[in-house]
Scaffold this active site. Structure first.
Site, PDB file in Angstrom:
ATOM      1  N   HIS A 177       0.830  -1.207   0.000  1.00  0.00           N
ATOM      2  CA  HIS A 177       0.000   0.000   0.000  1.00  0.00           C
ATOM      3  C   HIS A 177       0.866   1.259   0.000  1.00  0.00           C
ATOM      4  O   HIS A 177       1.227   1.770   1.050  1.00  0.00           O
ATOM      5  CB  HIS A 177      -0.902   0.001   1.230  1.00  0.00           C
ATOM      6  CG  HIS A 177      -1.779  -1.210   1.334  1.00  0.00           C
ATOM      7  ND1 HIS A 177      -1.310  -2.438   1.739  1.00  0.00           N
ATOM      8  CD2 HIS A 177      -3.105  -1.373   1.080  1.00  0.00           C
ATOM      9  CE1 HIS A 177      -2.310  -3.313   1.729  1.00  0.00           C
ATOM     10  NE2 HIS A 177      -3.401  -2.694   1.339  1.00  0.00           N
ATOM     11  N   ASN A 193      -7.938  11.832   3.709  1.00  0.00           N
ATOM     12  CA  ASN A 193      -7.654  11.883   2.266  1.00  0.00           C
ATOM     13  C   ASN A 193      -8.878  11.596   1.402  1.00  0.00           C
ATOM     14  O   ASN A 193      -8.793  11.573   0.171  1.00  0.00           O
ATOM     15  CB  ASN A 193      -6.493  10.940   1.905  1.00  0.00           C
ATOM     16  CG  ASN A 193      -6.802   9.485   2.206  1.00  0.00           C
ATOM     17  OD1 ASN A 193      -7.967   9.100   2.383  1.00  0.00           O
ATOM     18  ND2 ASN A 193      -5.765   8.654   2.277  1.00  0.00           N
ATOM     19  N   HIS A 208      -4.115   3.206  -3.495  1.00  0.00           N
ATOM     20  CA  HIS A 208      -4.281   2.703  -2.122  1.00  0.00           C
ATOM     21  C   HIS A 208      -3.485   1.426  -1.865  1.00  0.00           C
ATOM     22  O   HIS A 208      -2.707   1.368  -0.923  1.00  0.00           O
ATOM     23  CB  HIS A 208      -5.770   2.428  -1.822  1.00  0.00           C
ATOM     24  CG  HIS A 208      -5.972   1.531  -0.636  1.00  0.00           C
ATOM     25  ND1 HIS A 208      -6.114   2.000   0.647  1.00  0.00           N
ATOM     26  CD2 HIS A 208      -6.010   0.173  -0.536  1.00  0.00           C
ATOM     27  CE1 HIS A 208      -6.228   0.987   1.487  1.00  0.00           C
ATOM     28  NE2 HIS A 208      -6.178  -0.144   0.797  1.00  0.00           N
ATOM     29  N   SER A 251     -22.599  -9.225  37.592  1.00  0.00           N
ATOM     30  CA  SER A 251     -22.845 -10.545  36.999  1.00  0.00           C
ATOM     31  C   SER A 251     -21.544 -11.302  36.752  1.00  0.00           C
ATOM     32  O   SER A 251     -21.491 -12.517  36.893  1.00  0.00           O
ATOM     33  CB  SER A 251     -23.564 -10.397  35.657  1.00  0.00           C
ATOM     34  OG  SER A 251     -24.822  -9.804  35.839  1.00  0.00           O
ATOM     35  N   GLU A 259     -17.897  -3.863  24.659  1.00  0.00           N
ATOM     36  CA  GLU A 259     -17.117  -5.099  24.809  1.00  0.00           C
ATOM     37  C   GLU A 259     -15.863  -5.100  23.934  1.00  0.00           C
ATOM     38  O   GLU A 259     -14.773  -5.477  24.373  1.00  0.00           O
ATOM     39  CB  GLU A 259     -17.987  -6.323  24.465  1.00  0.00           C
ATOM     40  CG  GLU A 259     -19.152  -6.555  25.412  1.00  0.00           C
ATOM     41  CD  GLU A 259     -20.367  -5.689  25.098  1.00  0.00           C
ATOM     42  OE1 GLU A 259     -20.390  -5.021  24.043  1.00  0.00           O
ATOM     43  OE2 GLU A 259     -21.314  -5.688  25.918  1.00  0.00           O
ATOM     44  N   HIS A 311     -28.671 -15.113  24.698  1.00  0.00           N
ATOM     45  CA  HIS A 311     -27.641 -14.981  25.725  1.00  0.00           C
ATOM     46  C   HIS A 311     -26.889 -16.282  25.998  1.00  0.00           C
ATOM     47  O   HIS A 311     -25.953 -16.297  26.787  1.00  0.00           O
ATOM     48  CB  HIS A 311     -28.266 -14.472  27.033  1.00  0.00           C
ATOM     49  CG  HIS A 311     -28.549 -13.002  27.007  1.00  0.00           C
ATOM     50  ND1 HIS A 311     -29.288 -12.416  26.004  1.00  0.00           N
ATOM     51  CD2 HIS A 311     -28.167 -11.997  27.835  1.00  0.00           C
ATOM     52  CE1 HIS A 311     -29.360 -11.116  26.241  1.00  0.00           C
ATOM     53  NE2 HIS A 311     -28.678 -10.839  27.336  1.00  0.00           N
TER      54      HIS A 311
HETATM   55  C1  TPP Z   1     -11.513  -4.309   9.884  1.00  0.00           C
HETATM   56  C2  TPP Z   1     -10.957  -4.188   8.516  1.00  0.00           C
HETATM   57  N1  TPP Z   1     -11.788  -4.202   7.472  1.00  0.00           N
HETATM   58  C3  TPP Z   1     -11.314  -4.140   6.220  1.00  0.00           C
HETATM   59  C4  TPP Z   1      -9.974  -4.050   5.981  1.00  0.00           C
HETATM   60  C5  TPP Z   1      -9.426  -4.033   4.573  1.00  0.00           C
HETATM   61  N2  TPP Z   1      -8.958  -2.664   4.278  1.00  0.00           N
HETATM   62  C6  TPP Z   1      -7.669  -2.342   4.384  1.00  0.00           C
HETATM   63  S1  TPP Z   1      -7.387  -0.724   4.061  1.00  0.00           S
HETATM   64  C7  TPP Z   1      -9.012  -0.457   3.732  1.00  0.00           C
HETATM   65  C8  TPP Z   1      -9.480   0.904   3.343  1.00  0.00           C
HETATM   66  C9  TPP Z   1      -9.082   1.881   4.348  1.00  0.00           C
HETATM   67  O1  TPP Z   1      -9.336   3.165   3.925  1.00  0.00           O
HETATM   68  P1  TPP Z   1      -8.528   4.322   4.591  1.00  0.00           P
HETATM   69  O2  TPP Z   1      -8.445   4.099   6.030  1.00  0.00           O
HETATM   70  O3  TPP Z   1      -9.144   5.590   4.134  1.00  0.00           O
HETATM   71  O4  TPP Z   1      -7.076   4.133   4.034  1.00  0.00           O
HETATM   72  P2  TPP Z   1      -6.455   4.812   2.731  1.00  0.00           P
HETATM   73  O5  TPP Z   1      -7.081   4.184   1.547  1.00  0.00           O
HETATM   74  O6  TPP Z   1      -6.745   6.259   2.817  1.00  0.00           O
HETATM   75  O7  TPP Z   1      -5.013   4.485   2.847  1.00  0.00           O
HETATM   76  C10 TPP Z   1      -9.753  -1.614   3.892  1.00  0.00           C
HETATM   77  C11 TPP Z   1     -11.206  -1.699   3.679  1.00  0.00           C
HETATM   78  C12 TPP Z   1      -9.131  -4.055   7.109  1.00  0.00           C
HETATM   79  N3  TPP Z   1      -7.812  -3.995   6.995  1.00  0.00           N
HETATM   80  N4  TPP Z   1      -9.657  -4.089   8.356  1.00  0.00           N
HETATM   81 MG    MG Z   2      -8.501   7.227   3.250  1.00  0.00          MG
END
Ligand code: TPP
Ligand code: MG
Length: 657
Positions: free
Chosen positions: A27, A183, A257, A379, A406, A468
């Site tokens: 990335h 961004n 990305h 609990s 949680e 539950h």
């Molecule tokens: C809980 C979770 N869901 C999905 C992903 C897959 N994922 C990695 S980066 C991303 C997009 C994130 O967007 P952003 O935070 O805006 O990052 P940018 O593209 O700006 O670097 C996703 C969906 C992940 N890593 N964690």
């Molecule tokens: Mg972003």
């Protein structure tokens, strides 16, 4: 000649795009977009010493947007940490190399936690910031540091961000600073397609200090960080950035990305940024400037060492003991005395109550435990008399009212554990381990000693019904690597489970505890921790064993009753208590064979899903458990309805004879 800010930031951009290109995956966009913010943070604000990454009073830096891992690898390399070396950066995302796809805490000093599951870095940082407050309340200014987080749009879209922001604001964690990479891009494209929250207003509503800056303007970033440090609320700085900054045709789009830029775009980026240097080469003057920045706080680390040395011997020894994850020596004897007392004077109580009794012995001795519950204190029986609540105005306490959060609680516990001085434990209903699961998974992956006190662990909770009643939870948690799931059968086993969990320094534990009272099964004292073996023979057969019954927790007493009946009818039967399959699986084959035995008939009984018990009783074994969700009714009716009874064991065995 001084090296310019942009040269330093471009070094991050170049390393990031080159490493992703070499790995042919990764990335580049986020590190390129946040390079300016990170440069200001690491050259002007963050307190750290690359020569002493474990310096206890360092600022913590958490890259919540873990996909931008090349950002932190670049920073660690440039500021002069021993690792990653350039060679290791060249081997980004390769087997047995420290620069993993997402940052992993045990791979590189300087990486404070494993990130990648979005939102969790942010939530865990609340635990780091809380730990700092707790330590300052205990030790004074010798612990006095900030916690900085870089998060992205994704982190703020995740539900857990709400729990985290809310908790941090409520606790007035003024030394927590979040830098949001604003961004407006996620994987699927522009964030305008998915989110229109006013993020600044959202943080403000939770009692945060908020600012917005141009994330490519170092002076603005610097001033905002100064202001953030001055304000006594937690701070969020929205940094408006261009993802993939510098890549002429791809910047500002989702195309940058999570994919290599490609050779042509990289060449054009070098041109656009004014970075004429070859791949993986940082000119000496720029590297020097970074190294100088890396030494900025070295004198503070040295001063800190002197200040620490000047502390009372007791305080120093206790701090060092906790950091080394050593337990107070008095603990084992105290737990054994408790076991003896309860074996000799057995009481019928729920194991959640037994847990409270055990904590009554543990907490006064192990003063680093930080208890808590997600709004189920009465609990889960997680609070002991000696634990005062932790509040935003007084961090000297040892009990966290986490509220109904949680997942947030679990992430905060990870932060408390990672900070180094605490053993967090926290409770909710077993069925809500689902809400906690991703943080439990990170506890396990990060090898952190976090203890989850999960009560109401079966249909035995009764009337609250199937919403539950956990059914598949035990088995699915047992399937998780590096997690120990304990399901004790009475007071003595509960104390043993607590001791085992505390002594296990590289693994989280789940204590699966009942709501309903249980008949004691361990009425002969031994100092040996039987639960720590995972499984053991509770009762031998009278005669050559024809039957082995394996049981856990609340069903052990059913196995004992069934054995009585079978023995009375001349069928020699043994009972194996198996409070922790995870630990049992790690015993020697010889021990496992001895405990599982070779009786012709094998039975497993547990008030949970049957799935998985074949592992211990074989495909021909009798498995008494559940195939469906539970139901709302008094517990005894449910046990009968689902056929989880001693009679069911006896009948099934006789049918086989
Ligand atoms: C809980 C979770 N869901 C999905 C992903 C897959 N994922 C990695 S980066 C991303 C997009 C994130 O967007 P952003 O935070 O805006 O990052 P940018 O593209 O700006 O670097 C996703 C969906 C992940 N890593 N964690
Ligand atoms: Mg972003």
């Amino acid at each position: 000649m001084t090296t310019s800010h942009s040269d330093m930031a471009n070094a991050i951009r170049a390393l990031s795009m080159d490493a992703v290109q070499a790995a042919n995956s990764g990335h580049p966009g986020m590190p390129m977009g946040m390079a300016d913010v990170a440069t200001v943070l690491f050259t002007k604000h963050l307190k750290y010493d690359p020569a002493w990454p474990e310096w206890p009073n360092r600022d913590r830096f958490i890259l919540s947007a873990g996909h931008g891992s090349m950002l932190i690898y670049s920073l660690l390399h440039l500021t002069g940490y021993e690792n990653p070396t350039m060679e290791q950066i060249r081997n980004f995302r390769q087997l047995h190399q420290p620069c993993a796809g997402h940052p992993e805490v045990e791979e590189l000093p300087g990486v404070e936690m494993t990130t990648g599951p979005l939102g969790q870095g942010l939530a865990t940082s609340v635990g780091f910031a809380l730990a700092e407050r707790l330590s300052q309340a205990r030790m004074g200014d010798v612990i006095d540091h900030h916690t900085y987080v870089i998060c992205g749009d994704g982190c703020l879209m995740e539900g857990i961000s709400h729990e985290a922001i809310s908790m941090a604001g409520h606790l007035k964690l003024g030394k927590l600073v979040v830098l949001w990479d604003d961004n407006e891009i996620c994987i699927d494209g522009s964030t305008s397609a998915t989110v229109s929250d006013d993020q600044l207003a959202r943080f403000t509503a939770s009692n945060w200090h908020v600012q917005a800056v141009d994330g490519h303007n170092p002076a603005e970033i610097d001033a905002a960080l100064e202001a953030a440090k001055r304000d006594d609320r937690p701070s969020m700085i929205a940094c408006k950035t261009t993802i993939g900054y510098g890549a002429p045709t791809k910047q500002g789009t989702n195309g940058v990305h999570g994919a290599p830029l490609g050779a042509d775009e990289i060449a054009a980026t070098r041109e656009a940024l004014g970075w004429p240097y070859p791949t993986f080469e940082i000119p000496a003057d720029i590297l020097d400037a970074w190294h100088t920045a890396g030494k900025r706080s070295q004198h503070l680390a040295e001063q800190w060492k002197l200040a620490f040395d000047g502390l009372d011997e007791d305080i120093k020894a206790d701090f060092t003991r906790r950091q080394n994850k050593e337990l107070p020596e008095a603990l084992v004897d105290a737990v054994n005395a408790f076991k003896k007392e309860n074996a000799e004077n057995p009481v019928k109580v729920a194991t959640r109550k037994a847990s409270e009794m055990a904590l009554g012995v543990i907490n006064p001795i192990v003063t680093e435990t930080i208890g808590g519950s997600a709004d189920l204190t009465g609990s889960n029986n997680t609070k002991t008399k000696d634990q005062a609540p932790i509040t935003g105005d007084d961090f000297s306490g040892r009990y966290m009212y986490y509220g109904v959060r949680e997942f947030g609680m679990s992430a905060v516990m990870n932060g408390l554990a990672l900070h180094g001085e605490y053993i967090p434990y926290g409770g909710t209903f077993m069925v809500f381990t689902d809400y906690c699961r991703s943080a439990i998974r990170l506890s396990a992956l990060m090898q952190q000693r976090v203890i989850y006190v999960m009560t109401h662990d079966s249909i035995g909770l009764g009337e609250d019904g199937p919403t539950h009643q956990p059914v598949e939870h035990l088995m699915s948690l047992r399937a998780m690597p590096n997690l120990a799931v304990y399901r004790p059968a009475d007071v003595v086993e509960t104390a043993e489970a607590w001791l085992a969990a505390l002594q296990d320094t590289t693994r989280p534990s789940i204590l699966s505890l009942t709501r309903q009272g249980l008949t004691p099964v361990r009425t002969t004292h031994t100092d040996e921790n039987m639960v720590a073996k995972g499984a053991y023979e509770l009762l031998a057969a009278d005669g050559d064993a024809k039957v082995t019954i394996v049981a856990t927790g609340s069903e052990v007493e059913l196995a004992v009753t069934a054995r009585d009946t079978l023995q009375a009818e001349g069928i020699p039967t043994r009972v194996v208590s198996m409070p922790c399959t995870d630990v049992f699986d790690q015993q020697s084959k010889a021990y496992q064979d001895e405990i599982l035995g070779n009786a012709p008939i094998n039975v497993a009984i547990e008030a949970g899903i049957k799935f998985g018990w074949e592992r211990y009783v074989g495909r021909d074994g009798i498995i008494i458990g559940m195939d469906s969700f539970g139901a709302s009714a008094p517990a005894p009716d449910l046990y009968k309805h689902f056929g989880i009874t001693s009679e069911a064991i006896v009948t099934a065995v006789k049918n086989r004879l």
